[in-house]
Design an enzyme around this catalytic site. Structure first.
Site, mmCIF file in Angstrom:
data_model
loop_
_atom_site.group_PDB
_atom_site.id
_atom_site.type_symbol
_atom_site.label_atom_id
_atom_site.label_comp_id
_atom_site.label_asym_id
_atom_site.label_seq_id
_atom_site.Cartn_x
_atom_site.Cartn_y
_atom_site.Cartn_z
ATOM 1 N N ASP A 69 13.348 -4.526 -8.917
ATOM 2 C CA ASP A 69 12.640 -5.146 -7.615
ATOM 3 C C ASP A 69 13.646 -5.629 -6.719
ATOM 4 O OD1 ASP A 69 10.831 -5.889 -5.776
ATOM 5 O OD2 ASP A 69 9.761 -7.094 -6.664
ATOM 6 N N ASP A 75 5.724 -1.574 -2.581
ATOM 7 C CA ASP A 75 4.938 -2.973 -2.788
ATOM 8 C C ASP A 75 4.614 -3.535 -1.259
ATOM 9 O OD1 ASP A 75 4.246 -5.396 -3.302
ATOM 10 O OD2 ASP A 75 5.956 -6.081 -4.335
ATOM 11 N N LYS A 122 -1.767 -5.488 -4.881
ATOM 12 C CA LYS A 122 -1.692 -7.041 -5.053
ATOM 13 C C LYS A 122 -2.556 -7.432 -4.347
ATOM 14 C CE LYS A 122 3.250 -7.765 -6.046
ATOM 15 N NZ LYS A 122 4.517 -8.497 -5.367
ATOM 16 N N LYS A 182 15.076 -8.764 -10.467
ATOM 17 C CA LYS A 182 14.859 -9.120 -8.821
ATOM 18 C C LYS A 182 16.305 -9.008 -8.445
ATOM 19 C CE LYS A 182 10.499 -10.467 -8.042
ATOM 20 N NZ LYS A 182 9.871 -9.703 -7.057
ATOM 21 N N GLU A 229 11.220 -0.881 -7.345
ATOM 22 C CA GLU A 229 10.306 -1.370 -6.483
ATOM 23 C C GLU A 229 10.894 -1.612 -5.181
ATOM 24 O OE1 GLU A 229 6.926 -4.756 -6.615
ATOM 25 O OE2 GLU A 229 8.168 -4.359 -8.307
#
Length: 361
Positions: free
Chosen positions: A190, A243, A267, A162, A218
């Site tokens: 991400d 995403d 998701k 992250k 991402e």
């Protein structure tokens, strides 16, 4: 086989340690659980995780939609009409995708119990085993290096890093982790919408020149910036994945038509449930765009549903389902985590043992 009752309960699940991204810091997982009871006594379970920064939903809004909009719509309906029920949920109101997902997961769980099939087999499943990644949340360079080192010791071979809170330091963070874990570990990055398109190109090119060998990047830019995703993809060699830009089949169609990304991250809390998740994976397959299925910071119930989809759909080639491993109380049911392996049971529905369902008659 009709739906006799639908109950909604909420629970906060503490995390082992804070989970930090460019969008938020979480210390606990709020979850809204849904229990669908059929007239023969079978109970299907679903769950939703409120994420205001992504879906715009709170615990209170999810509870309200489930109780006042969706429950009256579904009571008395035949569980065997699953596609019609899914359409009713989808068309009941605008957005509220997490609330919709929770109820639809419970419906599929109940239906598959009625049919005596694991969910992954009902969906066309090929296996009940997957290979997972593990997330390194945002921190100092040394904190992130140490987290990465421990994750590899725990048996993982793929990291999800992250970044995005401080783009100037992000290159240093990623390079330090690559140095720490060596070339044999796969690294996904991400940014959680944390960069501008030009910042992203500069960062990714610097990482490419440093031979960090990233598997993918991402959501480097804001969810609405499809042109930005396309611009980045045109100027770097590292694959780009959407995403937060992807909620619906309509979003998938735009991303595909714009040739904006190399991967799509599905998701359930964004798609509104299982049926639309499968639709997105089908669309992407026709366009030769592989998918990953991931989760928010969720309970093992909704992550379990995502895992069943991943085992069933051939175009879902990667998973990011480590959220339950962040929970302080890791009393999993229906799913087993062994290092980077995820194993599902062969029990009907989601595969729960049904030993701890606290639902009134």
């Amino acid at each position: 086989m009709n739906i006799q009752s639908i109950q909604v309960q909420s629970e906060s699940l503490p995390l082992k340690k804070p989970f930090k991204t460019a969008l938020r810091t979480a210390t606990e997982v709020e979850n809204v659980f849904v229990y669908v009871r059929l007239e023969d006594g079978l109970i299907g379970v679903g769950a939703a995780a409120p994420t205001l920064a992504i879906t715009g939903e709170s615990k209170e809004s999810i509870e309200t939609i489930l109780k006042t909009v969706l429950t009256p719509l579904l009571l008395g309906q035949d569980i065997r009409n699953i596609h019609q029920l899914s359409l009713m949920i989808e068309r009941s109101c605008v957005a509220n995708t997490s609330a919709k997902a929770a109820l639809e997961i419970a419906l599929y769980d109940a239906l598959c119990q009625h049919l005596h099939l694991p969910l992954y087999q009902y969906l066309g499943g090929r296996t009940n085993r997957l290979t997972n990644d593990m997330t390194v949340s945002v921190g100092t360079v040394e904190e992130m290096r140490e987290d990465a080192r421990q994750i590899i010791k725990d048996g993982f071979s793929t990291l999800k890093i992250k970044v995005g809170k401080d783009w100037i330091k992000d290159v240093e963070r990623i390079k330090a982790i690559r140095e720490e874990v060596g070339k044999g570990v796969s690294i996904r990055v991400d940014a959680n919408q944390g960069w501008t398109p030009r910042q992203a190109v500069s960062i990714i090119q610097a990482l490419e020149q440093a031979d960090t060998r990233l598997e993918l990047i991402e959501q480097p830019v804001h969810a609405s910036d499809i042109d930005g995703l396309k611009f980045i993809r045109q100027h770097v060699n590292t694959p780009i994945m959407a995403d937060e830009s992807l909620f619906s089949p309509q979003d998938a169609l735009r991303l595909i038509k714009e040739d904006a990304v190399d991967f799509l991250n599905i998701k359930l809390m964004k798609t509104g449930g299982i049926r639309r998740a499968m639709q997105i994976a089908d669309m992407a397959e026709r366009a030769n765009i592989p998918c990953m299925i991931g989760s928010m910071m969720e309970s093992s119930i909704s992550v379990l549903a995502a895992a069943h989809i991943a085992t069933a759909h051939p175009n879902i080639q990667k998973i990011d389902l480590d959220a339950p491993l962040w929970l302080a109380n890791q009393d999993f049911d229906g799913i087993e985590f062994i290092g980077d392996e995820v194993h599902l049971t062969s029990l009907p529905g989601l595969g729960l043992h049904r030993r701890s369902l606290n639902v009134s008659s």
